[in-house]
Design a protein around this motif. Structure first.
Motif, mmCIF file in Angstrom:
data_model
loop_
_atom_site.group_PDB
_atom_site.id
_atom_site.type_symbol
_atom_site.label_atom_id
_atom_site.label_comp_id
_atom_site.label_asym_id
_atom_site.label_seq_id
_atom_site.Cartn_x
_atom_site.Cartn_y
_atom_site.Cartn_z
ATOM 1 N N ARG A 84 0.818 -1.216 0.000
ATOM 2 C CA ARG A 84 0.000 0.000 0.000
ATOM 3 C C ARG A 84 0.851 1.264 0.000
ATOM 4 O O ARG A 84 0.367 2.334 -0.348
ATOM 5 N N VAL A 85 2.107 1.136 0.408
ATOM 6 C CA VAL A 85 3.057 2.253 0.386
ATOM 7 C C VAL A 85 4.317 1.765 -0.306
ATOM 8 O O VAL A 85 4.843 0.703 0.014
ATOM 9 N N ARG A 86 4.774 2.548 -1.284
ATOM 10 C CA ARG A 86 6.000 2.186 -2.006
ATOM 11 C C ARG A 86 7.216 2.592 -1.173
ATOM 12 O O ARG A 86 7.176 3.582 -0.437
ATOM 13 N N MET A 87 8.298 1.841 -1.312
ATOM 14 C CA MET A 87 9.532 2.173 -0.596
ATOM 15 C C MET A 87 10.000 3.586 -0.943
ATOM 16 O O MET A 87 10.558 4.268 -0.092
ATOM 17 N N ALA A 88 9.731 4.022 -2.167
ATOM 18 C CA ALA A 88 10.133 5.369 -2.574
ATOM 19 C C ALA A 88 9.413 6.445 -1.763
ATOM 20 O O ALA A 88 9.896 7.572 -1.665
ATOM 21 N N ASP A 89 8.272 6.101 -1.160
ATOM 22 C CA ASP A 89 7.490 7.068 -0.392
ATOM 23 C C ASP A 89 7.717 6.967 1.114
ATOM 24 O O ASP A 89 7.140 7.732 1.882
ATOM 25 N N VAL A 90 8.549 6.023 1.530
ATOM 26 C CA VAL A 90 8.738 5.781 2.959
ATOM 27 C C VAL A 90 9.342 6.992 3.666
ATOM 28 O O VAL A 90 8.880 7.389 4.739
ATOM 29 N N ALA A 91 10.353 7.614 3.083
ATOM 30 C CA ALA A 91 11.000 8.754 3.756
ATOM 31 C C ALA A 91 9.995 9.871 4.025
ATOM 32 O O ALA A 91 9.990 10.471 5.114
ATOM 33 N N GLU A 92 9.120 10.126 3.069
ATOM 34 C CA GLU A 92 8.101 11.167 3.252
ATOM 35 C C GLU A 92 7.119 10.776 4.357
ATOM 36 O O GLU A 92 6.732 11.609 5.180
ATOM 37 N N GLN A 93 6.728 9.511 4.380
ATOM 38 C CA GLN A 93 5.799 9.036 5.406
ATOM 39 C C GLN A 93 6.445 9.065 6.796
ATOM 40 O O GLN A 93 5.791 9.407 7.780
#
Length: 182
Positions: A84-93
């Motif tokens: 549901r969340v891409r690794m590329a978006d983890v830092a932002e999350q």
């Protein structure tokens, strides 16, 4: 601190959190690409305090906001594993978790425009069962219980292994296969 005291402290952590905090911290740092210092900053705790909790020199997280941010990171990791969340978006999350106050509020919360899909509901329900099992037993306890049940009650053993020890995807797939039972 003696080994016996640390063992007692770890046992208390298992009672409080379902597993030793060292396991929680290791899973989050590894899965989200954080250092221990980065994890400490994200949840709002000093690195020495995180270290003391991880090594069982201390038992409990006393600040409810820190605990809620830690839970938010665990949910983020589950979302990553479920796709549901891409690794590329983890830092932002992770940054969003760090910046959140996670306090009670009386402000209006916008509800989603559309109801969640069946797939999202299945994943959420499976995650709830996973969290419940992990809250009451450690991984080794779940494995032992499954082994004890395997001969006489293979379905229950499978349930413990899938939801307690398996991946979020395995738990969701299991729930979908057995949905007709409820």
């Amino acid at each position: 601190m003696s080994d016996a005291e640390r063992d007692r402290n770890r046992a208390e952590q298992v009672q409080l959190y379902g597993e030793p905090l060292s396991d929680v911290f290791a899973r989050l740092t590894s899965g989200l690409g954080l250092t221990q210092a980065g994890l400490a900053r994200t949840i709002g705790m000093s690195p020495p305090m995180l270290s003391q909790l991880g090594s069982a020199h201390r038992i409990k997280i006393g600040n409810p906001a820190v605990l809620r941010r830690l839970e938010a990171l665990q949910q983020l990791l589950d979302d990553v594993h479920a796709g549901r969340v891409r690794m590329a978006d983890v830092a932002e999350q992770v940054a969003a978790v760090r910046e959140s106050s996670q306090s009670w509020t009386t402000t209006r919360v916008d509800l989603p425009a559309a109801p969640p899909s069946r797939e999202d509901r299945d994943a959420t329900e499976a995650a709830t069962v996973r969290q419940l099992l992990r809250a009451v037993a450690s991984g080794s306890e779940l494995r032992q219980a499954a082994d004890l049940l395997a001969g006489a009650h293979p379905g229950l053993a499978d349930l413990l292994r899938t939801y307690g020890l398996g991946t979020p995807e395995e738990a969701t797939a299991h729930l979908r296969r057995h949905r007709e039972l409820f």
